[in-house]
Write a protein that holds these residues in place. Structure first.
Motif, PDB file in Angstrom:
ATOM      1  N   VAL A 124      41.141  29.786  35.525  1.00  0.00           N
ATOM      2  CA  VAL A 124      42.115  30.245  35.952  1.00  0.00           C
ATOM      3  C   VAL A 124      42.132  31.252  36.778  1.00  0.00           C
ATOM      4  CG1 VAL A 124      44.474  29.236  36.051  1.00  0.00           C
ATOM      5  CG2 VAL A 124      43.354  27.985  35.248  1.00  0.00           C
ATOM      6  N   VAL A 125      42.510  31.393  37.689  1.00  0.00           N
ATOM      7  CA  VAL A 125      43.307  31.881  38.981  1.00  0.00           C
ATOM      8  C   VAL A 125      44.158  31.801  39.460  1.00  0.00           C
ATOM      9  CG1 VAL A 125      42.346  34.383  40.517  1.00  0.00           C
ATOM     10  CG2 VAL A 125      41.117  33.691  38.236  1.00  0.00           C
ATOM     11  N   ASP A 156      42.067  36.475  34.155  1.00  0.00           N
ATOM     12  CA  ASP A 156      41.227  37.377  33.047  1.00  0.00           C
ATOM     13  C   ASP A 156      39.833  37.562  33.223  1.00  0.00           C
ATOM     14  OD1 ASP A 156      44.168  37.136  32.196  1.00  0.00           O
ATOM     15  OD2 ASP A 156      44.003  35.358  31.033  1.00  0.00           O
ATOM     16  N   ASP A 157      39.167  36.765  34.207  1.00  0.00           N
ATOM     17  CA  ASP A 157      37.848  37.062  34.167  1.00  0.00           C
ATOM     18  C   ASP A 157      37.655  37.795  35.683  1.00  0.00           C
ATOM     19  OD1 ASP A 157      35.350  35.852  35.491  1.00  0.00           O
ATOM     20  OD2 ASP A 157      35.215  35.237  33.430  1.00  0.00           O
ATOM     21  N   VAL A 161      38.439  36.453  39.546  1.00  0.00           N
ATOM     22  CA  VAL A 161      39.555  37.349  40.245  1.00  0.00           C
ATOM     23  C   VAL A 161      38.316  37.860  41.634  1.00  0.00           C
ATOM     24  CG1 VAL A 161      40.504  39.605  40.507  1.00  0.00           C
ATOM     25  CG2 VAL A 161      40.470  37.892  38.328  1.00  0.00           C
ATOM     26  N   ALA A 162      36.938  37.988  41.190  1.00  0.00           N
ATOM     27  CA  ALA A 162      36.129  39.031  42.567  1.00  0.00           C
ATOM     28  C   ALA A 162      35.921  37.990  43.576  1.00  0.00           C
ATOM     29  CB  ALA A 162      35.103  39.154  42.390  1.00  0.00           C
ATOM     30  N   LEU A 181      46.739  37.107  33.614  1.00  0.00           N
ATOM     31  CA  LEU A 181      47.606  35.998  34.550  1.00  0.00           C
ATOM     32  C   LEU A 181      48.807  36.018  33.652  1.00  0.00           C
ATOM     33  CD1 LEU A 181      45.147  32.787  32.716  1.00  0.00           C
ATOM     34  CD2 LEU A 181      45.188  33.916  35.356  1.00  0.00           C
ATOM     35  N   HIS A 182      48.772  36.687  32.387  1.00  0.00           N
ATOM     36  CA  HIS A 182      50.078  37.486  31.467  1.00  0.00           C
ATOM     37  C   HIS A 182      50.948  37.823  32.211  1.00  0.00           C
ATOM     38  CE1 HIS A 182      52.259  37.453  27.784  1.00  0.00           C
ATOM     39  NE2 HIS A 182      52.359  38.458  28.142  1.00  0.00           N
TER      40      HIS A 182
END
Length: 225
Positions: A124-125, A156-157, A161-162, A181-182
Motif C-alpha cells: 500500500v502507498v 514503506d516500500d 513509492v517510486a 505509511l505511519h
C-alpha cells in the motif's frame, strides 16, 4: 511504459484519476459498485479512454490498483486478488459517509496502515487523497512548468513509492516524498496538508512543520500514550 491501472470507485475522484491516467497513455479499468454496464456511458462522457469492469476482473489484470472509494468499504475489497500488487490508497475517513468508526479515526495509526493490515499481501502507498478532485482535474501541468502542483506520496516500500511517484509525474504533478505509511497521517483530514493544492516546495514545508501543529501535537500525544 504503458501499464494497466485498475481504479476501484467510479465517483468524482475515481473518474478524474481515470481520465488523467488514460490521457497519460495507460490502459485504465474502472470498477463501480455493481454491473460495469451501469457506468459505461458515464465513463464515456467524464473519463474517455477508460473501460468499465468488474472489480475482481480489473484487479486481476492490473499492474497497479487505485482505491478511490469510501474508506468504510475497505473490508469488502478482494484482498486475495491484490496480493503482490501495488495499491494506491486515495481514501479518507468521512463519518458522514463511513459512519462513526472509532477504528478509522484512531490517531495512533494512519488510515493507510489500517488499509495495509486489511490487504496483507499487497503493498500500500498513500497518494492522491489530499487534493480535491476539482484541483486534480484542473491541475495537470508539464514537468518543469512554474505553476505545477504537487502530490504527496507515502509508503514503506521504496520501489512501490517510486512506481507511484512516477505515475504522479505522468499525470501532471510533482511527487513529494511524505515518509512512511505511519507518517501519512500528516496527509489526512485535520492536517494542514489536507486540501493542499500547492507547489512541491510549499507542500514539503507543510509536511515538515506537521509535528508543531495542533494536529501534529495531538497525534504525538496519542502515540506516546
Amino acid at each position: 511504459m504503458t501499464r494497466t491501472i485498475a481504479i476501484l470507485g467510479a465517483g468524482k475522484l475515481g473518474t478524474v484519476l481515470g481520465r488523467l491516467a488514460a490521457a497519460a497513455g495507460h490502459r485504465v479499468l474502472v470498477a463501480g459498485s455493481g454491473d460495469p454496464e451501469r457506468i459505461r456511458l458515464i465513463l464515456e462522457v467524464v473519463a474517455p479512454g477508460t473501460e468499465p469492469a468488474w472489480a475482481a476482473d480489473a484487479v486481476a489484470q492490473a499492474d497497479l490498483v487505485v482505491l478511490a472509494l469510501p474508506l468504510g468499504k475497505v473490508d469488502a475489497l478482494p484482498a486475495d486478488a491484490m496480493r503482490g500488487t501495488v495499491v494506491v490508497d486515495a481514501m479518507n475517513y468521512w463519518w458522514e459517509v463511513d459512519g462513526h468508526r472509532d477504528d478509522l479515526q484512531d490517531p495512533r495509526v494512519s488510515t493507510s496502515e489500517l488499509v495495509q493490515r486489511r490487504l496483507p499481501g499487497a503493498t500500500v502507498v498513500k497518494a492522491f487523497n489530499h487534493m480535491g478532485y476539482h484541483d486534480l482535474d484542473e491541475g495537470p501541468r508539464p514537468a518543469g512548468a512554474p505553476d505545477r502542483r504537487a502530490i504527496a506520496v507515502a509508503g514503506d516500500d521504496a520501489a512501490a513509492v517510486a512506481a507511484v511517484s512516477q505515475l504522479v509525474d505522468e499525470l501532471g504533478f510533482d511527487p513529494v516524498a511524505a515518509g512512511s505509511l505511519h507518517e501519512s497521517i500528516a496527509l489526512e483530514p485535520h492536517a494542514e496538508a489536507f486540501g493542499a493544492n500547492e507547489s512541491a516546495a510549499a507542500l514539503e514545508a507543510m509536511l515538515a512543520r506537521f509535528d508543531g501543529t495542533a494536529r501534529g501535537r495531538a497525534v504525538a500525544l496519542a502515540r506516546a500514550a
